[in-house]
Design a protein around this motif. Structure first.
Motif, PDB file in Angstrom:
ATOM      1  N   GLU A  99      29.531  34.118  43.785  1.00 50.99           N
ATOM      2  CA  GLU A  99      28.398  33.805  44.654  1.00 50.99           C
ATOM      3  C   GLU A  99      27.133  33.432  43.892  1.00 50.99           C
ATOM      4  OE1 GLU A  99      27.778  37.287  47.048  1.00 50.99           O
ATOM      5  OE2 GLU A  99      29.933  37.536  47.396  1.00 50.99           O
ATOM      6  N   GLY A 100      27.186  33.339  42.573  1.00 50.65           N
ATOM      7  CA  GLY A 100      25.997  33.146  41.749  1.00 50.65           C
ATOM      8  C   GLY A 100      25.363  31.776  41.820  1.00 50.65           C
ATOM      9  N   GLY A 101      26.027  30.846  42.455  1.00 55.33           N
ATOM     10  CA  GLY A 101      25.446  29.522  42.637  1.00 55.33           C
ATOM     11  C   GLY A 101      25.342  28.731  41.345  1.00 55.33           C
ATOM     12  N   GLU A 102      24.456  27.745  41.373  1.00 54.41           N
ATOM     13  CA  GLU A 102      24.299  26.803  40.261  1.00 54.41           C
ATOM     14  C   GLU A 102      23.583  27.406  39.053  1.00 54.41           C
ATOM     15  OE1 GLU A 102      25.680  23.719  40.223  1.00 54.41           O
ATOM     16  OE2 GLU A 102      26.580  24.367  42.108  1.00 54.41           O
ATOM     17  N   ALA A 103      23.044  28.596  39.194  1.00 60.68           N
ATOM     18  CA  ALA A 103      22.331  29.228  38.077  1.00 60.68           C
ATOM     19  C   ALA A 103      23.282  29.582  36.931  1.00 60.68           C
ATOM     20  CB  ALA A 103      21.614  30.488  38.561  1.00 60.68           C
ATOM     21  N   TRP A 104      24.572  29.647  37.212  1.00 62.44           N
ATOM     22  CA  TRP A 104      25.556  30.064  36.212  1.00 62.44           C
ATOM     23  C   TRP A 104      26.485  28.927  35.839  1.00 62.44           C
ATOM     24  CZ3 TRP A 104      25.532  34.782  33.947  1.00 62.44           C
ATOM     25  CH2 TRP A 104      24.769  35.778  34.559  1.00 62.44           C
ATOM     26  N   LYS A 105      26.784  28.833  34.563  1.00 65.95           N
ATOM     27  CA  LYS A 105      27.854  27.952  34.091  1.00 65.95           C
ATOM     28  C   LYS A 105      29.062  28.853  33.880  1.00 65.95           C
ATOM     29  CE  LYS A 105      29.438  24.977  30.402  1.00 65.95           C
ATOM     30  NZ  LYS A 105      29.107  24.341  29.125  1.00 65.95           N
ATOM     31  N   ARG A 106      30.163  28.524  34.509  1.00 68.64           N
ATOM     32  CA  ARG A 106      31.363  29.357  34.432  1.00 68.64           C
ATOM     33  C   ARG A 106      32.412  28.679  33.556  1.00 68.64           C
ATOM     34  NH1 ARG A 106      28.785  29.230  38.988  1.00 68.64           N
ATOM     35  NH2 ARG A 106      28.401  31.117  40.179  1.00 68.64           N
TER      36      ARG A 106
ATOM     37  N   PHE B 198      37.827  42.548  36.248  1.00 63.84           N
ATOM     38  CA  PHE B 198      38.259  43.925  36.465  1.00 63.84           C
ATOM     39  C   PHE B 198      38.123  44.237  37.951  1.00 63.84           C
ATOM     40  CE2 PHE B 198      37.544  48.655  36.011  1.00 63.84           C
ATOM     41  CZ  PHE B 198      38.849  48.942  35.659  1.00 63.84           C
ATOM     42  N   GLY B 199      38.878  43.528  38.750  1.00 64.06           N
ATOM     43  CA  GLY B 199      38.850  43.715  40.195  1.00 64.06           C
ATOM     44  C   GLY B 199      37.749  42.913  40.860  1.00 64.06           C
ATOM     45  N   LYS B 200      37.795  42.902  42.174  1.00 58.18           N
ATOM     46  CA  LYS B 200      36.811  42.184  42.980  1.00 58.18           C
ATOM     47  C   LYS B 200      35.662  43.124  43.295  1.00 58.18           C
ATOM     48  CE  LYS B 200      40.150  39.027  44.987  1.00 58.18           C
ATOM     49  NZ  LYS B 200      40.686  38.439  46.219  1.00 58.18           N
ATOM     50  N   ARG B 201      34.877  43.439  42.262  1.00 55.22           N
ATOM     51  CA  ARG B 201      33.778  44.384  42.403  1.00 55.22           C
ATOM     52  C   ARG B 201      32.749  44.147  41.313  1.00 55.22           C
ATOM     53  NH1 ARG B 201      37.844  48.924  40.607  1.00 55.22           N
ATOM     54  NH2 ARG B 201      38.288  48.139  38.551  1.00 55.22           N
ATOM     55  N   GLY B 202      31.560  44.648  41.529  1.00 54.44           N
ATOM     56  CA  GLY B 202      30.527  44.636  40.507  1.00 54.44           C
ATOM     57  C   GLY B 202      29.769  43.329  40.384  1.00 54.44           C
ATOM     58  N   PHE B 203      28.723  43.379  39.563  1.00 51.68           N
ATOM     59  CA  PHE B 203      27.844  42.225  39.408  1.00 51.68           C
ATOM     60  C   PHE B 203      28.574  41.003  38.868  1.00 51.68           C
ATOM     61  CE2 PHE B 203      27.546  43.231  34.907  1.00 51.68           C
ATOM     62  CZ  PHE B 203      27.342  41.986  34.328  1.00 51.68           C
ATOM     63  N   PHE B 204      29.501  41.195  37.930  1.00 53.40           N
ATOM     64  CA  PHE B 204      30.167  40.029  37.344  1.00 53.40           C
ATOM     65  C   PHE B 204      30.968  39.283  38.400  1.00 53.40           C
ATOM     66  CE2 PHE B 204      33.548  37.724  35.190  1.00 53.40           C
ATOM     67  CZ  PHE B 204      32.798  36.977  34.307  1.00 53.40           C
TER      68      PHE B 204
ATOM     69  N   GLY C 120      14.757  33.484  28.519  1.00 53.04           N
ATOM     70  CA  GLY C 120      15.937  33.350  27.674  1.00 53.04           C
ATOM     71  C   GLY C 120      17.215  33.208  28.474  1.00 53.04           C
ATOM     72  N   ARG C 121      18.311  33.026  27.752  1.00 51.22           N
ATOM     73  CA  ARG C 121      19.630  32.827  28.361  1.00 51.22           C
ATOM     74  C   ARG C 121      20.371  34.152  28.483  1.00 51.22           C
ATOM     75  NH1 ARG C 121      22.838  29.097  24.836  1.00 51.22           N
ATOM     76  NH2 ARG C 121      24.398  29.518  26.417  1.00 51.22           N
ATOM     77  N   LEU C 122      21.194  34.235  29.503  1.00 52.83           N
ATOM     78  CA  LEU C 122      22.053  35.388  29.721  1.00 52.83           C
ATOM     79  C   LEU C 122      23.497  34.912  29.674  1.00 52.83           C
ATOM     80  CD1 LEU C 122      22.707  38.293  30.570  1.00 52.83           C
ATOM     81  CD2 LEU C 122      22.294  37.601  32.931  1.00 52.83           C
ATOM     82  N   VAL C 123      24.297  35.530  28.808  1.00 49.52           N
ATOM     83  CA  VAL C 123      25.716  35.210  28.702  1.00 49.52           C
ATOM     84  C   VAL C 123      26.485  36.483  29.023  1.00 49.52           C
ATOM     85  CG1 VAL C 123      27.582  34.500  27.143  1.00 49.52           C
ATOM     86  CG2 VAL C 123      25.321  33.434  26.956  1.00 49.52           C
ATOM     87  N   ALA C 124      27.391  36.393  29.992  1.00 52.51           N
ATOM     88  CA  ALA C 124      28.239  37.522  30.366  1.00 52.51           C
ATOM     89  C   ALA C 124      29.678  37.141  30.037  1.00 52.51           C
ATOM     90  CB  ALA C 124      28.080  37.851  31.842  1.00 52.51           C
ATOM     91  N   MET C 125      30.299  37.885  29.124  1.00 54.24           N
ATOM     92  CA  MET C 125      31.666  37.575  28.683  1.00 54.24           C
ATOM     93  C   MET C 125      32.585  38.718  29.073  1.00 54.24           C
ATOM     94  SD  MET C 125      30.830  36.258  24.823  1.00 54.24           S
ATOM     95  CE  MET C 125      30.536  37.921  24.278  1.00 54.24           C
ATOM     96  N   THR C 126      33.771  38.375  29.589  1.00 57.52           N
ATOM     97  CA  THR C 126      34.681  39.431  30.011  1.00 57.52           C
ATOM     98  C   THR C 126      35.972  38.857  30.557  1.00 57.52           C
ATOM     99  OG1 THR C 126      34.760  41.491  31.284  1.00 57.52           O
ATOM    100  CG2 THR C 126      33.874  39.561  32.408  1.00 57.52           C
TER     101      THR C 126
END
Length: 154
Positions: A82-89, A70-76, A61-67
């Motif tokens: 650095e997430g590469g082509e796997a993510w549409k931004r 909140f600083g230069k930290r964390g998975f988002f 399935g698809r993963l959508v992260a919305m936000t």
């Protein structure tokens, strides 16, 4: 009791929306998820993000992260930078939203200050306020050409 930990919406077409708790220890167990939405993703702890990813293993399935950032930290931050082509931004700043007028944004900049305003309305990853060294400075100091002082790694 399941009703205490989840909220559900079942639609006439057979689809359902399940709201899960924001706790890595109690969120596990769902599978076959076709769409996983992480709201306010920049504020979600890394361990929670890592706990929900397996929900997509079988369904692919698809993963959508919305936000907002909140600083230069964390998975988002890492996935965005650095997430590469796997993510549409997709980045939409407040001035691009026709429902938000310029007077409101001017008042928000005044009330919040530049640091908060840039994150909340300009979608910028700004330095955290409590760090001693900036993210870019630390990243420039890291080199794979230098051997660690203590041991050769993990």
């Amino acid at each position: 009791c399941e009703a205490e930990s989840t909220l559900r919406l079942e639609l006439a077409n057979g689809s359902r929306v399940v709201s899960l708790p924001g706790n890595e220890q109690t969120i596990r167990g769902f599978s076959g998820v076709s769409l996983l939405v992480i709201d306010e993703a920049a504020r979600v702890p890394d361990d929670l993000y890592y706990a929900v990813r397996p929900m997509l293993a079988v369904s692919r399935g698809r993963l959508v992260a919305m936000t907002t950032p909140f600083g230069k930290r964390g998975f988002f931050f890492r996935e965005w930078t650095e997430g590469g082509e796997a993510w549409k931004r997709v980045r939409v700043v407040a001035e691009e939203c026709p429902r938000i007028n310029a007077e409101f944004l001017a008042e928000e900049r005044r009330a919040l200050g530049d640091w908060w305003y840039r994150q909340e309305y300009q979608c910028e990853f700004v330095e955290t306020q409590d760090q001693v060294f900036g993210y870019d400075l630390v990243m420039r100091a890291i080199s794979s050409e230098v051997e660690p002082l203590f041991g050769g790694g993990v």
